[in-house]
Structure formats: structure tokens, C-alpha cells
Design a protein around this motif. Structure first.
Motif, PDB file in Angstrom:
ATOM      1  N   VAL A 215       0.839  -1.203   0.000  1.00 32.27           N
ATOM      2  CA  VAL A 215       0.000   0.000   0.000  1.00 32.27           C
ATOM      3  C   VAL A 215       0.871   1.249   0.000  1.00 32.27           C
ATOM      4  O   VAL A 215       0.359   2.366  -0.040  1.00 32.27           O
ATOM      5  N   LYS A 216       2.197   1.047   0.028  1.00 32.45           N
ATOM      6  CA  LYS A 216       3.130   2.172  -0.028  1.00 32.45           C
ATOM      7  C   LYS A 216       4.372   1.752  -0.807  1.00 32.45           C
ATOM      8  O   LYS A 216       4.803   0.606  -0.755  1.00 32.45           O
ATOM      9  N   LYS A 217       4.938   2.712  -1.521  1.00 35.76           N
ATOM     10  CA  LYS A 217       6.158   2.462  -2.284  1.00 35.76           C
ATOM     11  C   LYS A 217       7.362   2.420  -1.349  1.00 35.76           C
ATOM     12  O   LYS A 217       7.403   3.140  -0.338  1.00 35.76           O
ATOM     13  N   ASP A 218       8.335   1.581  -1.663  1.00 33.71           N
ATOM     14  CA  ASP A 218       9.535   1.514  -0.837  1.00 33.71           C
ATOM     15  C   ASP A 218      10.215   2.885  -0.782  1.00 33.71           C
ATOM     16  O   ASP A 218      10.408   3.532  -1.824  1.00 33.71           O
ATOM     17  N   PRO A 219      10.580   3.354   0.416  1.00 37.31           N
ATOM     18  CA  PRO A 219      11.078   4.738   0.564  1.00 37.31           C
ATOM     19  C   PRO A 219      12.317   5.084  -0.248  1.00 37.31           C
ATOM     20  O   PRO A 219      12.472   6.242  -0.649  1.00 37.31           O
ATOM     21  N   ILE A 220      13.227   4.121  -0.471  1.00 35.20           N
ATOM     22  CA  ILE A 220      14.449   4.478  -1.208  1.00 35.20           C
ATOM     23  C   ILE A 220      14.369   4.118  -2.688  1.00 35.20           C
ATOM     24  O   ILE A 220      15.341   4.294  -3.425  1.00 35.20           O
ATOM     25  N   ASN A 221      13.225   3.649  -3.122  1.00 31.84           N
ATOM     26  CA  ASN A 221      12.996   3.439  -4.550  1.00 31.84           C
ATOM     27  C   ASN A 221      12.522   4.766  -5.138  1.00 31.84           C
ATOM     28  O   ASN A 221      11.347   4.972  -5.409  1.00 31.84           O
ATOM     29  N   ILE A 222      13.475   5.664  -5.331  1.00 38.39           N
ATOM     30  CA  ILE A 222      13.152   7.032  -5.755  1.00 38.39           C
ATOM     31  C   ILE A 222      13.568   7.273  -7.208  1.00 38.39           C
ATOM     32  O   ILE A 222      13.745   8.415  -7.623  1.00 38.39           O
ATOM     33  N   PHE A 223      13.708   6.198  -7.951  1.00 36.09           N
ATOM     34  CA  PHE A 223      14.274   6.321  -9.297  1.00 36.09           C
ATOM     35  C   PHE A 223      13.346   7.066 -10.260  1.00 36.09           C
ATOM     36  O   PHE A 223      13.815   7.783 -11.148  1.00 36.09           O
ATOM     37  N   GLU A 224      12.059   6.927 -10.082  1.00 38.31           N
ATOM     38  CA  GLU A 224      11.139   7.696 -10.924  1.00 38.31           C
ATOM     39  C   GLU A 224      11.319   9.195 -10.688  1.00 38.31           C
ATOM     40  O   GLU A 224      11.245   9.995 -11.630  1.00 38.31           O
ATOM     41  N   ASP A 225      11.561   9.576  -9.427  1.00 37.32           N
ATOM     42  CA  ASP A 225      11.772  10.990  -9.115  1.00 37.32           C
ATOM     43  C   ASP A 225      13.035  11.519  -9.789  1.00 37.32           C
ATOM     44  O   ASP A 225      13.053  12.644 -10.315  1.00 37.32           O
ATOM     45  N   LEU A 226      14.095  10.730  -9.764  1.00 42.14           N
ATOM     46  CA  LEU A 226      15.347  11.178 -10.376  1.00 42.14           C
ATOM     47  C   LEU A 226      15.254  11.202 -11.900  1.00 42.14           C
ATOM     48  O   LEU A 226      15.838  12.075 -12.548  1.00 42.14           O
ATOM     49  N   ILE A 227      14.515  10.267 -12.466  1.00 39.25           N
ATOM     50  CA  ILE A 227      14.288  10.306 -13.916  1.00 39.25           C
ATOM     51  C   ILE A 227      13.476  11.543 -14.283  1.00 39.25           C
ATOM     52  O   ILE A 227      13.717  12.195 -15.314  1.00 39.25           O
ATOM     53  N   ALA A 228      12.504  11.889 -13.439  1.00 38.74           N
ATOM     54  CA  ALA A 228      11.726  13.110 -13.672  1.00 38.74           C
ATOM     55  C   ALA A 228      12.625  14.338 -13.607  1.00 38.74           C
ATOM     56  O   ALA A 228      12.441  15.299 -14.380  1.00 38.74           O
ATOM     57  N   PHE A 229      13.615  14.318 -12.715  1.00 36.75           N
ATOM     58  CA  PHE A 229      14.589  15.412 -12.614  1.00 36.75           C
ATOM     59  C   PHE A 229      15.391  15.526 -13.912  1.00 36.75           C
ATOM     60  O   PHE A 229      15.618  16.631 -14.431  1.00 36.75           O
ATOM     61  N   LYS A 405      23.889   9.216  -3.187  1.00 36.56           N
ATOM     62  CA  LYS A 405      23.256   7.909  -3.013  1.00 36.56           C
ATOM     63  C   LYS A 405      21.760   8.062  -3.264  1.00 36.56           C
ATOM     64  O   LYS A 405      21.191   9.148  -3.046  1.00 36.56           O
ATOM     65  N   ASN A 406      21.109   6.987  -3.685  1.00 38.04           N
ATOM     66  CA  ASN A 406      19.662   7.082  -3.885  1.00 38.04           C
ATOM     67  C   ASN A 406      18.947   7.395  -2.566  1.00 38.04           C
ATOM     68  O   ASN A 406      17.936   8.096  -2.544  1.00 38.04           O
ATOM     69  N   GLN A 407      19.516   6.924  -1.425  1.00 38.87           N
ATOM     70  CA  GLN A 407      18.909   7.222  -0.121  1.00 38.87           C
ATOM     71  C   GLN A 407      18.871   8.717   0.178  1.00 38.87           C
ATOM     72  O   GLN A 407      18.033   9.184   0.956  1.00 38.87           O
ATOM     73  N   ASP A 408      19.789   9.486  -0.437  1.00 37.10           N
ATOM     74  CA  ASP A 408      19.832  10.928  -0.178  1.00 37.10           C
ATOM     75  C   ASP A 408      18.526  11.613  -0.558  1.00 37.10           C
ATOM     76  O   ASP A 408      18.179  12.656   0.003  1.00 37.10           O
ATOM     77  N   PHE A 409      17.804  11.040  -1.520  1.00 37.02           N
ATOM     78  CA  PHE A 409      16.607  11.694  -2.051  1.00 37.02           C
ATOM     79  C   PHE A 409      15.312  11.030  -1.555  1.00 37.02           C
ATOM     80  O   PHE A 409      14.252  11.230  -2.132  1.00 37.02           O
ATOM     81  N   SER A 410      15.437  10.263  -0.456  1.00 34.35           N
ATOM     82  CA  SER A 410      14.275   9.581   0.109  1.00 34.35           C
ATOM     83  C   SER A 410      13.681  10.384   1.261  1.00 34.35           C
ATOM     84  O   SER A 410      14.278  11.351   1.741  1.00 34.35           O
ATOM     85  N   GLU A 411      12.526   9.935   1.732  1.00 37.42           N
ATOM     86  CA  GLU A 411      11.858  10.614   2.845  1.00 37.42           C
ATOM     87  C   GLU A 411      12.604  10.448   4.157  1.00 37.42           C
ATOM     88  O   GLU A 411      12.343  11.158   5.125  1.00 37.42           O
ATOM     89  N   TYR A 412      13.562   9.495   4.212  1.00 33.04           N
ATOM     90  CA  TYR A 412      14.354   9.293   5.425  1.00 33.04           C
ATOM     91  C   TYR A 412      15.564  10.219   5.487  1.00 33.04           C
ATOM     92  O   TYR A 412      16.372  10.137   6.401  1.00 33.04           O
ATOM     93  N   SER A 413      15.678  11.066   4.508  1.00 35.96           N
ATOM     94  CA  SER A 413      16.814  11.988   4.450  1.00 35.96           C
ATOM     95  C   SER A 413      16.284  13.414   4.278  1.00 35.96           C
ATOM     96  O   SER A 413      15.105  13.625   3.983  1.00 35.96           O
ATOM     97  N   ASN A 414      17.179  14.361   4.460  1.00 39.89           N
ATOM     98  CA  ASN A 414      16.826  15.754   4.178  1.00 39.89           C
ATOM     99  C   ASN A 414      16.928  15.967   2.666  1.00 39.89           C
ATOM    100  O   ASN A 414      17.829  16.635   2.157  1.00 39.89           O
ATOM    101  N   TYR A 415      15.990  15.351   1.955  1.00 37.87           N
ATOM    102  CA  TYR A 415      16.094  15.300   0.496  1.00 37.87           C
ATOM    103  C   TYR A 415      16.084  16.674  -0.146  1.00 37.87           C
ATOM    104  O   TYR A 415      16.662  16.879  -1.226  1.00 37.87           O
ATOM    105  N   GLN A 416      15.430  17.641   0.474  1.00 33.21           N
ATOM    106  CA  GLN A 416      15.405  18.984  -0.104  1.00 33.21           C
ATOM    107  C   GLN A 416      16.815  19.579  -0.174  1.00 33.21           C
ATOM    108  O   GLN A 416      17.163  20.258  -1.136  1.00 33.21           O
TER     109      GLN A 416
END
Length: 429
Positions: A215-229, A405-416
Motif C-alpha cells: 500500500v506504499k512504495k519503498d522509501p528508497i525506490n526514488i528512481f522515478e523521481d530522479l528520472i523526472a529530474f 546515493k539514492n537514499q539521499d533523495f528519500s523521505e528518510y533523508s533531508n532530500y530537499q
């Protein structure tokens, strides 16, 4: 063409003159050991030796480029204008130091072959480098020296035609873990949840349950966000994935899982992908070859790039492995714990193996910044330092490379903050 006279042509001399003159400045060169040929030459010419032959352009040498193997090297750093230099020579030389020997010392990583104190992971730390100790680690001195040499050439030979290099930047995303919770298996998930409870990280317990229930996407699977970037800002990113076997050092999911392979293929449709070798691949040729084949079988193209940003770089053995496997590009040359220019340069360069006194068919792409340092550095100071280093790289038309790292852009990090750094590096307003 620049004709270079030297009493003896050594592999070190050929290597470093080609880098400084041809790779950085774009000047074709030719060597000669015949005084008659040199004197008769009517075009641009330079002598490299202990003393000048006449009134030609002369650079006095020290002995480093004539030697074989390693020896104790005395480094006396002295100011030179707004910069630094070492291996000083007499006033008869066009430069106050042997630019070629000094550049070779830094590019070959000569100091890493010599006895030094290693860090907890067995790596060569920045604090052991002459650049750090003498205060020029955050300056691409090799490129600055080359551009000052360029000014001397243009003054002496007004007819010379040189083209300026174009500054560019590139960020590398090192992917050690594709998923935080997904596809880990029942026992690993249970153990991870138990550990989260012990650490009172109840938000991760809830996230894990939601991810496992899909019911939720894995937090460090942020590859769609980086592709959008990539799509939005039209900038290149290079993704390095780890495909090693599970061990105490490498704890990713099985490389053969379809969700893992699907992400690599998806990213490969929009960006270049490469390999981040596992711990054992850095010291074992067969393991590295196995991981190389895994990546090639996944993306169906020859492996072009690798990176090691976590473990000992293991110079020169690891680079010899890459060369034997015909992997042409490496992005490992930098310090994980400190921003700066590990090899003193912001230019790609071929690696020279001092053990065999030969140039490898391997291009090294040095990086300047690793996101590991963000959590331990004042953010304002960090952005200021990056701005200054970007400015230095621009002046010499170099390449500014940064590791995230991909973790840098996750909700567990200060991604901003990490996105802000990414935009600063690409100069996105």
C-alpha cells in the motif's frame, strides 16, 4: 606541433607530457633525443632537461620522471602567485618548478604507494595527502599549472592556436540498496522490524508493514523521481548499481530478482548505468568479472563504467583488473570523507601504473564531492565550498563530478538539501 627535446624518453615523460600538452591543452607533441633535429626545427619547441641548449623555451627537470619504481620523494611546497607548486628548479627555467614531475606525482597517486596511515576501512585518507597537508586539496592544481604553462606557450609562440575546453558537470548516483524493505524475504524483514522496534523507530515499522502489504512504495525506490529530474532539467545522471552476492559487507537483495532487474532496465532507458562492485570484487578478479557479466546480461550492452566509493581503492591492482576486463571508465578517484581533488585535477586522465611503468587503457574520472560529508558538515559552509570549487573548475574548462546515493533523495533523508546541492552543481536556477 610542439617538438620536445629530452636526453632520454621514458614512459613517465611520454605519459605526463601527453596529458598536460595534449589532453588538457590540445597541443600535438613529438619527442626527440637528437640535438641536431631539435636545433633544425623551425616551429614550436621546448627542451626538458637539466640545462638549456640555447635560447629555446626551457623547462628544468627533477629526476622523478627518469626513475623507475618508488623512492623517497621530498616535497617542499611553495607559493606561486595565487597558488602552490613543488619540485622547485632554478630561475633559468620558464617555470619555477618542474610542472611535469609535480603533475605526474599527483596523477599517478605516487603518495598512495608510499607508506601511510590508513583509516578504519584500510583506505588512504585525505589527511595523509600532500594536498590536504599543504592546503591545496580543494584546488585543481594540475589544470591550473597547465593553463599557466599555456600562457607561457602563447607568449613565446604567438602563432599557436589553442581551443578552450568546455566546462561541464555530472552527478553519479551510487546505488548500494535499491529497496529498504521490499523483496528482503520473511526472516530479514522480521529481523529488521525487531531492530526498528528496539531503536524505537516506529515510523519505519509502520512503513515496512505498508510496503510489504503493497500500500506504499519503498522509501528508497526514488528512481522515478530522479528520472523526472533528468527530464525536467535536461541534465545527465549516471547510476551505478551493485550486483554482488549477499555477504556481511554487501547486503542488497538477490541481483536476479525481477523487481531489481526491472529498475536497472527502467533507469537504463533514460540514463547511463554502470557497476558498483561489491567488497570481494575489489580484490578478486574472478568475482569482478562475474559481476561485470551480470550487469551486461541485465542491460544487454557492454559495461562502460564502474565506481568504488565505500572501500579501499586498492591502487593499482583494482585498476589493473578493470583494464584486463576492458572496462574503459572509472569514477572512484575522490575522497569519501572530504571534498576536494584527490589527484589534483578536474580532468579525466589515463591511469599510470608505477609498478609496471605503463599507461593503462583506463580513463579515470575524478570526483570532487561525495554526499557522505553532508551530515557532518555545516550546510552553508558546504555550499560555499562547492561554489568556490565550481568556480575553479570553470576557469580551466574542467569537469565537476559529484557522488550521491539514492537514499539521499528519500523521505528518510533531508532530500530537499540534496536536491538543492544537485541543482547547485548543475547550476539550475
Amino acid at each position: 606541433m610542439l617538438l620536445i627535446y629530452t636526453q632520454k624518453i621514458t614512459p613517465r615523460i611520454v605519459y605526463i607530457f601527453k596529458h598536460v600538452c595534449t589532453n588538457v591543452l590540445g597541443i600535438s607533441i613529438k619527442f626527440t633525443t637528437k640535438i641536431e633535429e631539435f636545433i633544425a626545427h623551425e616551429g614550436m619547441k621546448l627542451s626538458y632537461g637539466k640545462q638549456a641548449l640555447g635560447n629555446e623555451l626551457f623547462v628544468q627537470k627533477v629526476d622523478l620522471l627518469l626513475e623507475q619504481g618508488l623512492s623517497e620523494v621530498e616535497i617542499k611546497v611553495q607559493p606561486w602567485g595565487d597558488n602552490y607548486c613543488f619540485f622547485p628548479v632554478s630561475e633559468n627555467s620558464a617555470l619555477p618548478f618542474d610542472i611535469f614531475a609535480a603533475s605526474f606525482f599527483l596523477l599517478s597517486r605516487y603518495e598512495e604507494y608510499l607508506p601511510h596511515v590508513k583509516d578504519d576501512l584500510g583506505r588512504f585518507p585525505a589527511s595523509e595527502s600532500v594536498g590536504f597537508q599543504e592546503g591545496f586539496l580543494k584546488t585543481p592544481v594540475v589544470d591550473i599549472w597547465a593553463y599557466k604553462f599555456k600562457e607561457i606557450l602563447m607568449e613565446r609562440f604567438p602563432e599557436i592556436s589553442l581551443t578552450n575546453r568546455e566546462f561541464h558537470t555530472r552527478a553519479v548516483i551510487a546505488v548500494e540498496h535499491v529497496f529498504n524493505f521490499q523483496n528482503k524475504g520473511f526472516l530479514r524483514s522480521l529481523a529488521g522490524m525487531h531492530l526498528d522496534i528496539i531503536k524505537l523507530q516506529f515510523n519505519k515499522v509502520l512503513d515496512r508493514i505498508q510496503v510489504l502489504m503493497r500500500v506504499k512504495k519503498d522509501p528508497i525506490n526514488i528512481f522515478e523521481d530522479l528520472i523526472a529530474f533528468i527530464k525536467e532539467y535536461k541534465v545527465p545522471l549516471l547510476f551505478m548499481f551493485q550486483l554482488s552476492d549477499f555477504s556481511i559487507y554487501d547486503r542488497n537483495i538477490n541481483y536476479n530478482r525481477n523487481p531489481y532487474r526491472s529498475i536497472i532496465k527502467y533507469v537504463g532507458d533514460y540514463a547511463e548505468v554502470g557497476l558498483m562492485p561489491g567488497y570481494f570484487a575489489l580484490e578478486d578478479f574472478k568475482t569482478l568479472r562475474k559481476e561485470k557479466l551480470r550487469m551486461e546480461n541485465t542491460v544487454h550492452t557492454p559495461l562502460d563504467s564502474v565506481i568504488n566509493v565505500k572501500y579501499n581503492l586498492n591502487i593499482p591492482e583494482f585498476y589493473n583488473f578493470l583494464s584486463e576486463l576492458e572496462i574503459p571508465q572509472d569514477y572512484s578517484m575522490g575522497y569519501p570523507e572530504t571534498a576536494g581533488f584527490r589527484a589534483g585535477t578536474c580532468s579525466p586522465f589515463l591511469f599510470y601504473d608505477i609498478n609496471t611503468e605503463s599507461t593503462l587503457a583506463l580513463k579515470i574520472h575524478p570526483y570532487v564531492f561525495n554526499s557522505n560529508i553532508v551530515e557532518h558538515t555545516d550546510f552553508g559552509q558546504l555550499t560555499s565550498d562547492i561554489g568556490k570549487m565550481l568556480s575553479e573548475v570553470k576557469k580551466v574548462g574542467g569537469s565537476f563530478k559529484a557522488i550521491f546515493k539514492n537514499q539521499d533523495f528519500s523521505e528518510y533523508s533531508n532530500y530537499q538539501a540534496y536536491y538543492a546541492l544537485l541543482k547547485q552543481i548543475y547550476e539550475i536556477r
